[in-house]
Motif scaffolding. Structure first.
Motif, PDB file in Angstrom:
ATOM      1  N   VAL A  48      25.172 -65.695  62.308  1.00 33.90           N
ATOM      2  CA  VAL A  48      26.324 -65.830  63.202  1.00 33.90           C
ATOM      3  C   VAL A  48      27.179 -66.946  62.632  1.00 33.90           C
ATOM      4  O   VAL A  48      26.666 -68.018  62.300  1.00 33.90           O
ATOM      5  N   ILE A  49      28.480 -66.701  62.502  1.00 34.74           N
ATOM      6  CA  ILE A  49      29.367 -67.718  61.947  1.00 34.74           C
ATOM      7  C   ILE A  49      30.525 -67.974  62.906  1.00 34.74           C
ATOM      8  O   ILE A  49      31.039 -67.050  63.545  1.00 34.74           O
ATOM      9  N   GLY A  50      30.908 -69.230  63.033  1.00 35.21           N
ATOM     10  CA  GLY A  50      32.002 -69.605  63.918  1.00 35.21           C
ATOM     11  C   GLY A  50      33.358 -69.313  63.297  1.00 35.21           C
ATOM     12  O   GLY A  50      33.458 -68.809  62.178  1.00 35.21           O
ATOM     13  N   GLY A  51      34.408 -69.673  64.022  1.00 39.64           N
ATOM     14  CA  GLY A  51      35.766 -69.415  63.532  1.00 39.64           C
ATOM     15  C   GLY A  51      36.662 -70.628  63.578  1.00 39.64           C
ATOM     16  O   GLY A  51      37.885 -70.519  63.477  1.00 39.64           O
ATOM     17  N   GLY A  52      36.057 -71.821  63.735  1.00 43.08           N
ATOM     18  CA  GLY A  52      36.832 -73.032  63.932  1.00 43.08           C
ATOM     19  C   GLY A  52      37.723 -73.435  62.768  1.00 43.08           C
ATOM     20  O   GLY A  52      38.643 -74.238  62.945  1.00 43.08           O
ATOM     21  N   ASN A  53      37.461 -72.898  61.585  1.00 38.44           N
ATOM     22  CA  ASN A  53      38.333 -73.183  60.445  1.00 38.44           C
ATOM     23  C   ASN A  53      39.650 -72.416  60.526  1.00 38.44           C
ATOM     24  O   ASN A  53      40.588 -72.706  59.787  1.00 38.44           O
ATOM     25  N   ILE A  54      39.706 -71.438  61.433  1.00 37.11           N
ATOM     26  CA  ILE A  54      40.914 -70.630  61.601  1.00 37.11           C
ATOM     27  C   ILE A  54      41.523 -70.841  62.985  1.00 37.11           C
ATOM     28  O   ILE A  54      42.700 -71.147  63.125  1.00 37.11           O
ATOM     29  N   TYR A  55      40.698 -70.682  64.013  1.00 35.11           N
ATOM     30  CA  TYR A  55      41.192 -70.841  65.383  1.00 35.11           C
ATOM     31  C   TYR A  55      40.024 -71.037  66.323  1.00 35.11           C
ATOM     32  O   TYR A  55      38.989 -70.399  66.167  1.00 35.11           O
ATOM     33  N   GLN A  69      42.831 -65.145  76.509  1.00 36.29           N
ATOM     34  CA  GLN A  69      43.486 -64.635  75.307  1.00 36.29           C
ATOM     35  C   GLN A  69      43.100 -65.477  74.087  1.00 36.29           C
ATOM     36  O   GLN A  69      42.837 -64.953  72.998  1.00 36.29           O
ATOM     37  N   GLY A  70      43.039 -66.780  74.278  1.00 36.57           N
ATOM     38  CA  GLY A  70      42.662 -67.670  73.186  1.00 36.57           C
ATOM     39  C   GLY A  70      41.242 -67.433  72.708  1.00 36.57           C
ATOM     40  O   GLY A  70      40.958 -67.496  71.506  1.00 36.57           O
ATOM     41  N   ASP A  71      40.348 -67.141  73.643  1.00 37.24           N
ATOM     42  CA  ASP A  71      38.955 -66.858  73.261  1.00 37.24           C
ATOM     43  C   ASP A  71      38.863 -65.590  72.417  1.00 37.24           C
ATOM     44  O   ASP A  71      38.097 -65.521  71.449  1.00 37.24           O
ATOM     45  N   TYR A  72      39.637 -64.574  72.790  1.00 37.95           N
ATOM     46  CA  TYR A  72      39.645 -63.354  71.970  1.00 37.95           C
ATOM     47  C   TYR A  72      40.225 -63.631  70.584  1.00 37.95           C
ATOM     48  O   TYR A  72      39.756 -63.071  69.576  1.00 37.95           O
ATOM     49  N   MET A  73      41.222 -64.496  70.518  1.00 36.31           N
ATOM     50  CA  MET A  73      41.766 -64.885  69.213  1.00 36.31           C
ATOM     51  C   MET A  73      40.691 -65.585  68.378  1.00 36.31           C
ATOM     52  O   MET A  73      40.558 -65.358  67.173  1.00 36.31           O
ATOM     53  N   ALA A 130      32.605 -61.599  66.091  1.00 34.83           N
ATOM     54  CA  ALA A 130      33.281 -61.438  67.386  1.00 34.83           C
ATOM     55  C   ALA A 130      32.460 -61.919  68.576  1.00 34.83           C
ATOM     56  O   ALA A 130      32.635 -61.440  69.695  1.00 34.83           O
ATOM     57  N   GLY A 131      31.571 -62.860  68.347  1.00 36.88           N
ATOM     58  CA  GLY A 131      30.793 -63.416  69.449  1.00 36.88           C
ATOM     59  C   GLY A 131      29.995 -62.346  70.178  1.00 36.88           C
ATOM     60  O   GLY A 131      29.517 -61.393  69.565  1.00 36.88           O
ATOM     61  N   ILE A 132      29.888 -62.507  71.491  1.00 42.40           N
ATOM     62  CA  ILE A 132      29.212 -61.467  72.277  1.00 42.40           C
ATOM     63  C   ILE A 132      30.235 -60.480  72.838  1.00 42.40           C
ATOM     64  O   ILE A 132      29.884 -59.577  73.597  1.00 42.40           O
ATOM     65  N   GLY A 133      31.502 -60.670  72.488  1.00 45.19           N
ATOM     66  CA  GLY A 133      32.545 -59.748  72.927  1.00 45.19           C
ATOM     67  C   GLY A 133      33.185 -60.111  74.241  1.00 45.19           C
ATOM     68  O   GLY A 133      33.989 -59.344  74.778  1.00 45.19           O
ATOM     69  N   SER A 134      32.852 -61.281  74.795  1.00 43.73           N
ATOM     70  CA  SER A 134      33.405 -61.715  76.078  1.00 43.73           C
ATOM     71  C   SER A 134      33.918 -63.149  75.972  1.00 43.73           C
ATOM     72  O   SER A 134      33.339 -63.954  75.232  1.00 43.73           O
ATOM     73  N   PRO A 135      34.982 -63.480  76.698  1.00 45.27           N
ATOM     74  CA  PRO A 135      35.498 -64.855  76.669  1.00 45.27           C
ATOM     75  C   PRO A 135      34.548 -65.836  77.346  1.00 45.27           C
ATOM     76  O   PRO A 135      33.619 -65.430  78.060  1.00 45.27           O
ATOM     77  N   TYR A 136      34.788 -67.114  77.121  1.00 44.11           N
ATOM     78  CA  TYR A 136      34.045 -68.220  77.713  1.00 44.11           C
ATOM     79  C   TYR A 136      32.643 -68.406  77.125  1.00 44.11           C
ATOM     80  O   TYR A 136      31.876 -69.226  77.621  1.00 44.11           O
ATOM     81  N   PHE A 137      32.293 -67.662  76.087  1.00 43.63           N
ATOM     82  CA  PHE A 137      31.003 -67.848  75.427  1.00 43.63           C
ATOM     83  C   PHE A 137      31.242 -68.263  73.980  1.00 43.63           C
ATOM     84  O   PHE A 137      32.048 -67.660  73.279  1.00 43.63           O
ATOM     85  N   THR A 138      30.530 -69.289  73.543  1.00 45.68           N
ATOM     86  CA  THR A 138      30.703 -69.810  72.199  1.00 45.68           C
ATOM     87  C   THR A 138      29.867 -69.033  71.190  1.00 45.68           C
ATOM     88  O   THR A 138      29.021 -68.213  71.556  1.00 45.68           O
ATOM     89  N   THR A 139      30.088 -69.328  69.907  1.00 41.21           N
ATOM     90  CA  THR A 139      29.243 -68.707  68.880  1.00 41.21           C
ATOM     91  C   THR A 139      27.828 -69.293  68.912  1.00 41.21           C
ATOM     92  O   THR A 139      26.890 -68.657  68.430  1.00 41.21           O
ATOM     93  N   ASP A 140      27.649 -70.484  69.468  1.00 40.24           N
ATOM     94  CA  ASP A 140      26.293 -70.999  69.687  1.00 40.24           C
ATOM     95  C   ASP A 140      25.549 -70.091  70.670  1.00 40.24           C
ATOM     96  O   ASP A 140      24.383 -69.750  70.475  1.00 40.24           O
ATOM     97  N   SER A 141      26.241 -69.707  71.742  1.00 39.82           N
ATOM     98  CA  SER A 141      25.632 -68.793  72.714  1.00 39.82           C
ATOM     99  C   SER A 141      25.325 -67.451  72.075  1.00 39.82           C
ATOM    100  O   SER A 141      24.280 -66.842  72.334  1.00 39.82           O
ATOM    101  N   THR A 197      24.770 -73.258  77.719  1.00 45.72           N
ATOM    102  CA  THR A 197      24.310 -71.865  77.826  1.00 45.72           C
ATOM    103  C   THR A 197      23.398 -71.507  76.666  1.00 45.72           C
ATOM    104  O   THR A 197      22.315 -70.935  76.854  1.00 45.72           O
ATOM    105  N   ALA A 198      23.829 -71.830  75.459  1.00 47.94           N
ATOM    106  CA  ALA A 198      23.053 -71.519  74.261  1.00 47.94           C
ATOM    107  C   ALA A 198      21.705 -72.214  74.290  1.00 47.94           C
ATOM    108  O   ALA A 198      20.658 -71.614  74.006  1.00 47.94           O
ATOM    109  N   PHE A 199      21.733 -73.477  74.630  1.00 50.51           N
ATOM    110  CA  PHE A 199      20.509 -74.278  74.631  1.00 50.51           C
ATOM    111  C   PHE A 199      19.523 -73.783  75.681  1.00 50.51           C
ATOM    112  O   PHE A 199      18.321 -73.657  75.414  1.00 50.51           O
TER     113      PHE A 199
END
Length: 234
Positions: A48-55, A69-73, A130-141, A197-199
């Motif tokens: 699983v890889i994050g997206g913080g280098n882009i957005y 909308q930002g979470d989907y981005m 694309a994470g779990i496909g839902s907003p408000y969840f991080t890539t850690d989750s 949540t992840a922890f």
């Protein structure tokens, strides 16, 4: 090998290398070489890889964009990184599958648990975008949830810090490193390892986490063969 099946969590920011944003090709190649080394040992590997280098979705509200909308981005940013990682892995002769939390069938398979496990059993590296496909969840989750779903032995969180410390070692020179720590101690001491949540997912499912510095060559291989690299949380 200490672990047979692992979930490797990589931060998007780490892909920047010395740049201010985007993807550093030399860092991407370094990660590919590290992954190939453990893959050739027979380890079943999901990423699983994050997206913080882009957005980052949490930036949305500051810039006037709706948080959802930002979470989907942010999820789309993780897909860009996942595609880049897939490309470099395949150039290093590693078979991969890219699976997405929401439908982007032109570039990703949809995430289906049994299919993901089958890919791993066939020796493919599975990248979850694309994470779990839902907003408000991080890539850690996402990393915690997918690790539980694929029955991984451990979550390996590759960062730019070589473990968990009493304080931020980049800000406090007196911070001391933990080599082993329990979930309860992490919570009681208020240590910032993953989001809550992840922890909690890992704690409730008895899934250990190891935090280590992915940017040090050989670290991933060394911890797979049993060396005490980084910090183990269990």
């Amino acid at each position: 090998m200490r672990y047979k099946r692992i979930l490797l969590k990589l931060s998007g920011e780490a892909l920047m290398g010395q740049q201010q944003y985007g993807i550093d090709s030399s860092r991407l190649q370094q990660y590919a070489e590290e992954i190939k080394r453990v893959k050739d040992m027979g380890v079943e590997l999901a990423i699983v890889i994050g997206g913080g280098n882009i957005y980052r979705g949490v930036q949305a509200e500051k810039s006037g964009i709706d948080r959802v909308q930002g979470d989907y981005m942010g999820m789309l940013a993780t897909v860009i990184n996942a595609m880049a990682l897939q490309s470099i892995l395949e150039k290093n002769n590693i078979y991969t599958r890219l699976m997405s939390g929401f439908d982007i069938e032109k570039v990703c398979e949809p995430f289906i648990r049994r299919r993901a496990i089958r890919h791993l059993e066939k020796g493919r590296v599975v990248i979850f975008g694309a994470g779990i496909g839902s907003p408000y969840f991080t890539t850690d989750s996402t990393a915690s949830l997918r690790a539980i779903e694929i029955e991984a032995d451990i979550v390996l969180k590759g960062t730019r810090v070589d473990g968990v410390y009493t304080a931020d070692p980049e800000k406090d020179p007196n911070a001391e490193k933990y080599h082993n720590i329990t979930f309860s101690d992490v919570i009681s001491k208020g240590l910032n390892v993953m989001d809550t949540t992840a922890f909690t997912l890992c704690q409730e499912n008895n899934l250990p986490i190891r935090v280590f510095d992915m940017n040090v060559p050989g670290n991933l291989y060394n911890l797979i063969i049993g060396e005490e690299v980084g910090t183990l949380i269990e």
